[in-house]
Design an enzyme around this catalytic site. Structure first.
Site, short mmCIF file in Angstrom:
data_model
loop_
_atom_site.label_atom_id
_atom_site.label_comp_id
_atom_site.label_asym_id
_atom_site.label_seq_id
_atom_site.Cartn_x
_atom_site.Cartn_y
_atom_site.Cartn_z
N ARG A 1 0.92 -1.23 0.13
CA ARG A 1 0.12 0.12 -0.03
C ARG A 1 0.86 1.34 -0.14
O ARG A 1 0.35 2.30 0.45
CB ARG A 1 -0.92 -0.14 1.23
N SER B 1 -11.23 -1.90 3.18
CA SER B 1 -10.61 -2.33 4.38
C SER B 1 -10.05 -0.89 5.06
O SER B 1 -9.24 -0.18 4.58
CB SER B 1 -9.59 -3.00 4.19
N GLU C 1 -5.21 2.32 6.28
CA GLU C 1 -5.20 2.12 4.92
C GLU C 1 -5.83 3.31 4.23
O GLU C 1 -5.32 3.84 3.29
CB GLU C 1 -5.72 0.74 4.57
C1 LIG Z 1 -15.83 -2.02 -1.34
C2 LIG Z 1 -14.20 -1.95 -1.55
C3 LIG Z 1 -13.29 -2.94 -1.86
C4 LIG Z 1 -11.87 -2.67 -1.68
N1 LIG Z 1 -11.17 -3.48 -1.92
C5 LIG Z 1 -9.78 -3.37 -2.11
C6 LIG Z 1 -9.01 -4.32 -2.46
O1 LIG Z 1 -9.28 -5.54 -2.48
N2 LIG Z 1 -7.62 -4.17 -2.29
C7 LIG Z 1 -7.06 -2.88 -2.28
O2 LIG Z 1 -5.91 -2.56 -2.23
N3 LIG Z 1 -8.14 -1.79 -2.14
C8 LIG Z 1 -9.32 -2.01 -1.84
N4 LIG Z 1 -10.24 -0.94 -1.77
C9 LIG Z 1 -9.94 0.55 -1.70
C10 LIG Z 1 -9.71 1.09 -3.12
O3 LIG Z 1 -10.48 0.74 -3.79
C11 LIG Z 1 -8.10 1.08 -3.58
O4 LIG Z 1 -7.22 1.57 -2.70
C12 LIG Z 1 -8.09 1.75 -4.99
O5 LIG Z 1 -6.75 1.58 -5.36
C13 LIG Z 1 -8.22 3.46 -4.57
O6 LIG Z 1 -8.41 4.08 -5.90
P1 LIG Z 1 -9.26 5.50 -6.26
O7 LIG Z 1 -9.21 5.61 -7.53
O8 LIG Z 1 -10.79 5.17 -5.84
O9 LIG Z 1 -8.59 6.49 -5.39
P2 LIG Z 1 -9.03 7.39 -4.42
O10 LIG Z 1 -9.99 6.79 -3.24
O11 LIG Z 1 -9.94 8.40 -5.08
O12 LIG Z 1 -7.71 7.87 -3.67
C14 LIG Z 1 -6.79 7.35 -2.92
C15 LIG Z 1 -5.51 8.21 -2.96
O13 LIG Z 1 -5.07 7.87 -4.26
C16 LIG Z 1 -4.74 9.38 -4.71
N5 LIG Z 1 -4.91 9.43 -6.07
C17 LIG Z 1 -6.03 8.87 -6.68
N6 LIG Z 1 -5.79 8.93 -8.03
C18 LIG Z 1 -4.67 9.33 -8.28
C19 LIG Z 1 -3.69 9.67 -9.53
N7 LIG Z 1 -4.48 9.64 -10.63
N8 LIG Z 1 -2.42 10.11 -9.23
C20 LIG Z 1 -2.08 10.40 -7.93
N9 LIG Z 1 -2.83 10.13 -6.88
C21 LIG Z 1 -4.19 9.64 -7.02
C22 LIG Z 1 -5.59 10.13 -3.85
O14 LIG Z 1 -5.10 11.52 -3.99
C23 LIG Z 1 -5.79 9.76 -2.75
O15 LIG Z 1 -4.61 10.05 -1.81
C24 LIG Z 1 -11.64 -1.30 -1.54
C25 LIG Z 1 -12.42 -0.26 -1.39
C26 LIG Z 1 -14.06 -0.69 -1.44
C27 LIG Z 1 -14.71 0.63 -1.03
#
Ligand SMILES: Cc1cc2nc3c(=O)[nH]c(=O)nc-3n(C[C@H](O)[C@H](O)[C@H](O)COP(=O)(O)OP(=O)(O)OC[C@H]3O[C@@H](n4cnc5c(N)ncnc54)[C@H](O)[C@@H]3O)c2cc1C
EC number: 1.3.1.98
Length: 304
Positions: free
Chosen positions: A176, A226, A296
């Protein structure tokens, strides 16, 4: 920041982007919490993204990047300055088993696209609701796989607006973690190096992971997945379950009864409810098991 002046300046600079003022952010987050952004900018090409970042750097306007909002809690007072959304950078293509994807592509779609091409390596991502950019930022992973395993390189923009490419090694991906976090880069494109595989096996694996997810996770409620990282040699969900915290509620947010590692927004909960619940769980787990649970989920923005 003079909001009116900033909007005027940016409207002159940008070609294909939309700017909204005082935009509520709860509609962009999976927890459905978050106050307003002073300016919410959706860019449609990389040059516009670089132009926004350069302008903000030169004019001391803070910039926050938002992906799909699935790993973030935005506080109830919202975010000052600019929130930059790069989700419209969402094209995908393939050549010689290398998939190129814009940072706004849902990683689930990239995983499905790979399956259609009989390419293996991204099956683990078939249920992660983030964007490509967010998945790289977090080095997202599940069921033994992580982004690091198949990432070839990434195009980023630095805080001065320079666009360049970094190899996977340069990204220092770990559990992460990525160098994107410390350097405040924004990811705009990524290339994944895939292997040719059997479409039947890829499909079977993705179906199995989807079933496991649907049976164990409270996907019917808003959440951020999580909440805590896995502590060494343990599981956050198991500790929370053993502490009897499932169903514990603050305001409208509770520790999921289905999966103790999740906190679900069951009744118009706020970011403040989330923060209070997170601190409570951390305190109880430390008291009972002497284990500190690191978050996380990212928490950003201003309190009310
Ligand atoms: C139901 C559910 C299940 C999930 N299961 C998993 C799993 O199995 N494994 C896992 O690892 N995660 C899981 N997650 C968490 C999440 O989906 C991941 O961490 C995902 O990678 C976050 O991406 P996002 O685009 O939604 O980022 P955001 O939530 O929009 O942002 C998260 C961080 O990333 C940064 N960010 C976003 N886009 C960019 C970009 N283009 N450039 C630079 N920084 C950026 C943001 O500034 C922020 O700090 C889950 C979440 C949910 C709701």
């Amino acid at each position: 920041m003079n909001i009116k002046q900033t909007v005027t300046d940016l409207n002159h600079l940008l070609n294909h982007s939309t700017i909204k003022t005082n935009e509520p952010l709860n509609k962009y987050t999976y927890t459905e919490t978050g106050g307003p952004a002073d300016l919410y900018i959706t860019v449609h090409d990389i040059d516009d993204a670089a132009a926004v970042i350069k302008y903000c750097h030169e004019n001391h306007v803070p910039v926050t990047y938002l992906g799909n909002g699935s790993n973030i809690i935005i506080r109830d007072g919202g975010i000052r300055g600019v929130v930059l959304n790069v989700l419209e950078l969402n094209t995908m293509s393939e050549e010689n088993n290398i998939i190129s994807a814009g940072s706004g592509c849902p990683i689930i779609d990239v995983s499905r696209y790979a399956k259609e091409l009989s390419l293996t390596g991204l099956e683990f991502a078939c249920g992660i609701p983030g964007s490509v950019g967010g998945a790289i930022y977090m080095n997202a992973g599940a069921y033994g796989g992580e982004v690091k395993d198949c990432l070839l390189d990434v195009t980023v923009i630095d805080t001065s607006g320079n666009i360049f490419t970094l190899t996977t090694d340069e990204l220092e991906l770990d559990y992460r973690k990525s160098a994107i976090q410390e350097n405040d880069y924004v990811v705009v494109e990524a290339r994944f190096k895939m292997e040719h595989g059997s479409i039947e096996e890829i499909t079977a694996m993705m179906d199995d992971l989807t079933n496991r997810r649907e049976s164990k996770q409270p996907l019917e409620y808003p959440s951020c997945g999580s909440v805590f990282q896995r502590p060494p040699g343990n599981f956050a969900g198991k500790l929370i379950q053993d502490a009897g915290l499932q169903g514990y509620r603050v305001g409208g947010v509770e520790v999921s009864k289905k999966h103790a590692g999740f906190m679900v927004n069951v009744d118009r909960g706020t970011a403040s409810d989330y923060e209070t619940l997170i601190s409570h769980v951390q305190d109880v787990i430390f008291e009972k098991f002497n284990v500190h649970l690191n978050r996380e989920v990212r928490i950003i923005g201003e309190s009310l």
